[in-house]
Design a protein around this motif. Sequence first.
Motif, PDB file in Angstrom:
ATOM      1  N   ALA A 150       0.753  -1.292  -0.091  1.00 37.10           N
ATOM      2  CA  ALA A 150      -0.172  -0.067   0.094  1.00 37.10           C
ATOM      3  C   ALA A 150       0.989   1.314   0.064  1.00 37.10           C
ATOM      4  O   ALA A 150       0.652   2.216  -0.586  1.00 37.10           O
ATOM      5  N   SER A 151       2.094   1.110   0.749  1.00 37.10           N
ATOM      6  CA  SER A 151       2.735   2.320   0.819  1.00 37.10           C
ATOM      7  C   SER A 151       3.586   2.722  -0.524  1.00 37.10           C
ATOM      8  O   SER A 151       3.812   3.721  -1.003  1.00 37.10           O
ATOM      9  N   MET A 152       4.014   1.407  -1.254  1.00 37.60           N
ATOM     10  CA  MET A 152       4.734   1.693  -2.366  1.00 37.60           C
ATOM     11  C   MET A 152       3.652   2.217  -3.526  1.00 37.60           C
ATOM     12  O   MET A 152       3.896   2.928  -4.307  1.00 37.60           O
ATOM     13  N   MET A 153       2.503   1.719  -3.482  1.00 38.96           N
ATOM     14  CA  MET A 153       1.583   2.191  -4.485  1.00 38.96           C
ATOM     15  C   MET A 153       1.277   3.530  -4.136  1.00 38.96           C
ATOM     16  O   MET A 153       1.117   4.455  -5.229  1.00 38.96           O
ATOM     17  N   GLN A 154       1.152   3.811  -2.958  1.00 44.28           N
ATOM     18  CA  GLN A 154       0.779   5.407  -2.757  1.00 44.28           C
ATOM     19  C   GLN A 154       1.896   6.293  -3.150  1.00 44.28           C
ATOM     20  O   GLN A 154       1.817   7.455  -3.994  1.00 44.28           O
ATOM     21  N   GLY A 155       3.043   6.067  -3.150  1.00 40.68           N
ATOM     22  CA  GLY A 155       4.217   6.498  -3.505  1.00 40.68           C
ATOM     23  C   GLY A 155       4.559   6.853  -5.063  1.00 40.68           C
ATOM     24  O   GLY A 155       4.511   7.598  -5.890  1.00 40.68           O
ATOM     25  N   TRP A 156       3.995   5.377  -5.929  1.00 36.65           N
ATOM     26  CA  TRP A 156       3.729   5.609  -7.257  1.00 36.65           C
ATOM     27  C   TRP A 156       2.623   6.408  -7.740  1.00 36.65           C
ATOM     28  O   TRP A 156       2.971   7.202  -8.646  1.00 36.65           O
ATOM     29  N   ARG A 157       1.729   6.299  -7.211  1.00 33.24           N
ATOM     30  CA  ARG A 157       0.544   7.054  -7.469  1.00 33.24           C
ATOM     31  C   ARG A 157       0.758   8.632  -7.461  1.00 33.24           C
ATOM     32  O   ARG A 157       0.219   9.408  -8.132  1.00 33.24           O
ATOM     33  N   GLU A 158       1.527   9.100  -6.432  1.00 31.08           N
ATOM     34  CA  GLU A 158       1.793  10.447  -6.177  1.00 31.08           C
ATOM     35  C   GLU A 158       2.931  11.079  -7.051  1.00 31.08           C
ATOM     36  O   GLU A 158       3.222  12.428  -6.941  1.00 31.08           O
ATOM     37  N   SER A 159       3.383  10.341  -7.670  1.00 34.23           N
ATOM     38  CA  SER A 159       4.627  10.623  -8.455  1.00 34.23           C
ATOM     39  C   SER A 159       4.348  10.650  -9.887  1.00 34.23           C
ATOM     40  O   SER A 159       3.877   9.502 -10.520  1.00 34.23           O
ATOM     41  N   ALA A 160       4.401  11.695 -10.534  1.00 33.40           N
ATOM     42  CA  ALA A 160       3.868  12.029 -12.124  1.00 33.40           C
ATOM     43  C   ALA A 160       4.454  10.858 -12.932  1.00 33.40           C
ATOM     44  O   ALA A 160       3.730  10.349 -13.910  1.00 33.40           O
ATOM     45  N   GLY A 161       5.767  10.539 -12.998  1.00 30.78           N
ATOM     46  CA  GLY A 161       6.416   9.762 -13.736  1.00 30.78           C
ATOM     47  C   GLY A 161       5.681   8.416 -13.671  1.00 30.78           C
ATOM     48  O   GLY A 161       5.327   7.557 -14.457  1.00 30.78           O
ATOM     49  N   HIS A 162       5.783   7.907 -12.408  1.00 29.96           N
ATOM     50  CA  HIS A 162       5.302   6.539 -12.059  1.00 29.96           C
ATOM     51  C   HIS A 162       3.667   6.345 -12.344  1.00 29.96           C
ATOM     52  O   HIS A 162       3.370   5.327 -12.782  1.00 29.96           O
ATOM     53  N   ARG A 163       2.920   7.185 -11.972  1.00 28.37           N
ATOM     54  CA  ARG A 163       1.868   7.442 -12.141  1.00 28.37           C
ATOM     55  C   ARG A 163       1.372   7.201 -13.639  1.00 28.37           C
ATOM     56  O   ARG A 163       0.586   6.441 -14.235  1.00 28.37           O
ATOM     57  N   ARG A 164       2.333   7.725 -14.492  1.00 21.49           N
ATOM     58  CA  ARG A 164       1.924   7.873 -15.839  1.00 21.49           C
ATOM     59  C   ARG A 164       2.149   6.473 -16.763  1.00 21.49           C
ATOM     60  O   ARG A 164       1.610   6.075 -17.355  1.00 21.49           O
ATOM     61  N   ASN A 165       3.365   5.798 -15.898  1.00 20.31           N
ATOM     62  CA  ASN A 165       3.618   4.406 -16.515  1.00 20.31           C
ATOM     63  C   ASN A 165       2.410   3.441 -16.196  1.00 20.31           C
ATOM     64  O   ASN A 165       2.079   2.714 -16.807  1.00 20.31           O
ATOM     65  N   MET A 166       2.030   3.635 -15.141  1.00 20.14           N
ATOM     66  CA  MET A 166       0.715   2.820 -14.605  1.00 20.14           C
ATOM     67  C   MET A 166      -0.484   2.876 -15.291  1.00 20.14           C
ATOM     68  O   MET A 166      -1.368   2.033 -15.611  1.00 20.14           O
ATOM     69  N   LEU A 167      -0.745   4.151 -15.954  1.00 18.89           N
ATOM     70  CA  LEU A 167      -1.920   4.565 -16.587  1.00 18.89           C
ATOM     71  C   LEU A 167      -1.483   4.590 -18.030  1.00 18.89           C
ATOM     72  O   LEU A 167      -2.247   5.084 -18.903  1.00 18.89           O
ATOM     73  N   LEU A 168      -0.570   4.098 -18.779  1.00 13.89           N
ATOM     74  CA  LEU A 168      -0.323   3.991 -20.136  1.00 13.89           C
ATOM     75  C   LEU A 168      -1.601   3.175 -20.855  1.00 13.89           C
ATOM     76  O   LEU A 168      -1.775   2.142 -20.461  1.00 13.89           O
ATOM     77  N   GLU A 169      -2.151   3.773 -21.790  1.00 18.12           N
ATOM     78  CA  GLU A 169      -3.173   3.198 -22.433  1.00 18.12           C
ATOM     79  C   GLU A 169      -2.869   2.129 -23.281  1.00 18.12           C
ATOM     80  O   GLU A 169      -3.386   0.990 -23.446  1.00 18.12           O
TER      81      GLU A 169
END
Length: 206
Positions: A150-169
């Motif tokens: 949960a902590s790792m996912m929160q960090g990734w979601r709050e980082s623009a670059g990592h969030r972008r990777n997770m949401l690549l269409e």
Amino acid sequence: MTPVFPLCRLPRRAAFWLPLALTLAVAGCSSPPPRPAPPTPGAPAAPVPAPEQGGRSGGGHGYERKLIEATNAFRGSRGLAGLRPSVTLIRIAQGHARNMARQDRYGDSDRNGHVLDGQDMELRIRAGGYAFARVAENVGYQLNRRDPVASMMQGWRESAGHRRNMLLEEITQIGVGAAQGRSGRWYFVQLFGKPAEPARPVRTSQ
């Protein structure tokens, strides 16, 4: 210890910025994007391979499965299709996470988890036999957290670059790895991929 949040894009550019949390480090990499493609329909569930016996893998804690489920839930909340677990990407991600845990080091510099033993994401993926049209990677570690996933996912979601990777269409597949080092750090790896289309046979006329 003051971990950093390296953020890089293949092949050579990287940017570094300081974190707000002392026990969290994340990094995101992606290959140069091809022409955008529409998202695929919903991805059915696929089994996550069991971890090797005797290792400090996150499989025994269910961390790898939780990471896939949390990633797909995040994509679903943004109207994107879920990602299908790829056995090849999982094997590559697990290998990288276990290697970091075995050395208990966040990459060669202990500051950039994308490069370990002189190998970057693209080298690991090609060596692992995954032919891709697009790939991206998030890496990070957690220390002294009750719920490291949960902590790792929160960090990734709050980082623009990592969030972008997770949401690549255009991405359709995912592989994850989680492993714990002697220091107590949990190392996490997310790999995202769009497989290369198989080569079409060339017709010749006589």
